[in-house]
Scaffold this motif. Sequence first.
Motif, short mmCIF file in Angstrom:
data_model
loop_
_atom_site.label_atom_id
_atom_site.label_comp_id
_atom_site.label_asym_id
_atom_site.label_seq_id
_atom_site.Cartn_x
_atom_site.Cartn_y
_atom_site.Cartn_z
N ASP A 196 0.79 -1.24 0.00
CA ASP A 196 0.00 0.00 0.00
C ASP A 196 0.82 1.28 0.00
O ASP A 196 0.26 2.37 0.16
CB ASP A 196 -0.98 0.05 1.19
N ALA A 245 3.10 9.35 -6.77
CA ALA A 245 2.77 8.44 -7.86
C ALA A 245 1.43 8.85 -8.46
O ALA A 245 1.14 8.58 -9.62
CB ALA A 245 2.71 7.02 -7.34
N LYS A 282 3.55 1.04 -4.82
CA LYS A 282 4.41 0.44 -5.85
C LYS A 282 3.67 0.33 -7.19
O LYS A 282 4.18 0.73 -8.22
CB LYS A 282 4.87 -0.97 -5.43
N THR A 283 2.45 -0.24 -7.11
CA THR A 283 1.69 -0.46 -8.34
C THR A 283 1.34 0.87 -9.00
O THR A 283 1.45 1.02 -10.21
CB THR A 283 0.41 -1.26 -8.03
N THR A 284 0.91 1.82 -8.16
CA THR A 284 0.53 3.12 -8.71
C THR A 284 1.73 3.79 -9.37
O THR A 284 1.61 4.38 -10.44
CB THR A 284 -0.01 4.03 -7.58
N ASP A 290 1.74 14.32 -2.02
CA ASP A 290 0.56 15.17 -2.21
C ASP A 290 -0.37 15.12 -1.01
O ASP A 290 -1.25 15.94 -0.84
CB ASP A 290 -0.19 14.73 -3.47
P1 GDP Z 1 1.19 -1.15 -3.46
O1 GDP Z 1 0.52 -2.14 -2.56
O2 GDP Z 1 2.50 -0.67 -2.90
O3 GDP Z 1 1.31 -1.58 -4.88
O4 GDP Z 1 0.29 0.17 -3.42
P2 GDP Z 1 -0.77 0.72 -4.47
O5 GDP Z 1 -0.08 1.26 -5.65
O6 GDP Z 1 -1.82 -0.31 -4.68
O7 GDP Z 1 -1.32 1.96 -3.65
C1 GDP Z 1 -2.04 1.84 -2.44
C2 GDP Z 1 -3.02 2.99 -2.29
O8 GDP Z 1 -2.31 4.22 -2.17
C3 GDP Z 1 -3.95 3.15 -3.48
O9 GDP Z 1 -5.21 3.51 -2.98
C4 GDP Z 1 -3.35 4.30 -4.28
O10 GDP Z 1 -4.31 5.01 -4.99
C5 GDP Z 1 -2.74 5.15 -3.16
N1 GDP Z 1 -1.59 5.91 -3.63
C6 GDP Z 1 -0.48 5.41 -4.24
N2 GDP Z 1 0.37 6.43 -4.51
C7 GDP Z 1 -0.20 7.55 -4.06
C8 GDP Z 1 0.21 8.94 -4.06
O11 GDP Z 1 1.28 9.34 -4.50
N3 GDP Z 1 -0.65 9.80 -3.47
C9 GDP Z 1 -1.84 9.44 -2.95
N4 GDP Z 1 -2.61 10.37 -2.41
N5 GDP Z 1 -2.24 8.16 -2.95
C10 GDP Z 1 -1.44 7.23 -3.49
#
Ligand code: GDP
Length: 590
Positions: A99, A234, A102-104, A199
């Motif tokens: 969370d 991201a 990474k994916t974003t 942000d």
């Molecule tokens: P992962 O588990 O590391 O792959 O995380 P995700 O990419 O699934 O992101 C987890 C949550 O954080 C999602 O709801 C994204 O929309 C949110 N998120 C990721 N990057 C950002 C960011 O730069 N800013 C904000 N506000 N939310 C983010």
Amino acid sequence: MEEEKIVQVFGSITVDELAAALNISVTTLIGELFKNGIAATINQRIDFETATIIVEELGIKAKLEKKLAAEKSVLVEKHQLSDAAVARPPIVAIMGHVDHGKTTLLDTLLHKKTVETEAGGITQHISAYQIRHNDRPITFLDTPGHEAFAALRQHSATLTDIVVLVVAADDGVKPQTAEAIKFAQSANADIIVAINKIDKEAADVNRVMAQLATDQGLNPEEWGGKTIMVPVSAKTGEGLDKLLDMIFLTADIDDLRADVDIPAEGLVIESHMEIGKGSIANLLVEQGNLKQGDYVIAGKAYGKVRTMANYKGEVMQLAGPSTPVTITGFKELPNFGDRFNVVKNEKTAKKLAEQAAIAIEKEMAITNVTGSDMLKMISEKHDVKDFNVVVKTDVLGSLTSVVDSLRLIDTKGEVNLHVIGTGVGNITENDIRLAAGENTVVYGFNVELTPSIKRLATRHDVEVNLFKVIYELLDDAKAHMEQLMAPEVIETEIGELAVKGVFRTIKEEIIAGGEVTKGKVSPGVVAKVFRKKDEIAEVEVSSVQHEKQQVQSAVEGETCGLALKTKKKVILEIGDRLVFVTREIKQKKL
Ligand code: GDP
């Protein structure tokens, strides 16, 4: 002195081979196996553990060494860089706590939406992408969790040049952050920190930097350290150009190179079957240029590159170093983590594949004599418990990840994990039958359990657990294994007493008195009796008296009388020291 023989066992060994290696007759060996409940014939294979036990039982001075068949099946040597090597794109893995984005981050970099489709927020397969920044290519790996990555490393694959460590600015350093740092360091990859989610209102970049500096030894460049840290979002894209610039800067310092004028070689990073297309393999080219029509071999799989595409599905004629490609044409599925090589013709490919198949079979064909009874026998002997698993997954890549990650669970030899069945596809009747035994679980990863199979499992008392997230599957396996581990006895010292008088000693009771010199003493605790430095006995405190009253405890500085219960006769002497301890039984944790 008789020299100890060293016998190399590639996964398993035939009765014949073992007898020859030990210089004993086959009959003697078969006889010994028989005594241990194994009816084996000359050509049957016994696994490494069984062989070790038998050698021990026979009292032969020999040391068995376990070797991986893979060590034998590396048929094509890995290419060493020549002077003609040219610069290649960096291979970057994005890692970090769940969370944290990474994916974003990858998604924004690729300008493509993938976030919604993924289970539990954890990326399951290794996929690879290539983007261009300032007209230079850069390869990104999407990693299936660190365990699977570690498993890849066990296949001696060095897959990453740079790890982009994503840390959410509103959450800071978390366990998987620390794990990713350890991984990157052990893989000799450079770390660039992307402090994400700037942000958000709760974002605190400085706090993250301070945490990384003090707890993880990653000092920000800004503060005079060595680690590049880039604040990014991201979501909005802020800071991403700088992040990419920093990746190139690091790559340039590393001077990453590869040869191009050699037959292509690299790694299999994913493979699965697709109806109508046959085997689909994702490869990461490390050296050379891969072309359509090339003959490839990876482990025991071989084929001709029929079609080749980039991650977007666009046809490619040629793929150079650091390029991820999807190819069709393998006659059977290659394994995740295997190296692939281009060879000159089909005949060579086939021959090498056959040789590899033999080597692999030797490793895999463990135990056509080791039934579950045999496993039980071995475990009883060593007081080591067995945990058996059947693993079913949607694609071969995850199967290898899951199995390898399971094997990496370290119980310090207390529980033996046996993978008794694996496969790609939904759970079948056969899987349930295979798992009908004690301490056995069927794990399904991204697969389904139909109602009829579920009923069958219930009827046979077989535990089937389905998961979509690798960590959860591993946690479940760990919990099962913890149950099988011998509980730990935790001993806590609570006090000491110097014996000043011994009033009565009968067979099962001693009445003595003394001064508590440390801590306290209470009824029910164990007293270890020390004479000078030696512990001579252990007794139990049945009651404590202070000033002629029964008390619940006597503390440091007080004199007291003790009634001590003994199992065998102990003669206590003045000057002995009693050390009081409490004991509790605790289930060990993995
Ligand atoms: P992962 O588990 O590391 O792959 O995380 P995700 O990419 O699934 O992101 C987890 C949550 O954080 C999602 O709801 C994204 O929309 C949110 N998120 C990721 N990057 C950002 C960011 O730069 N800013 C904000 N506000 N939310 C983010």
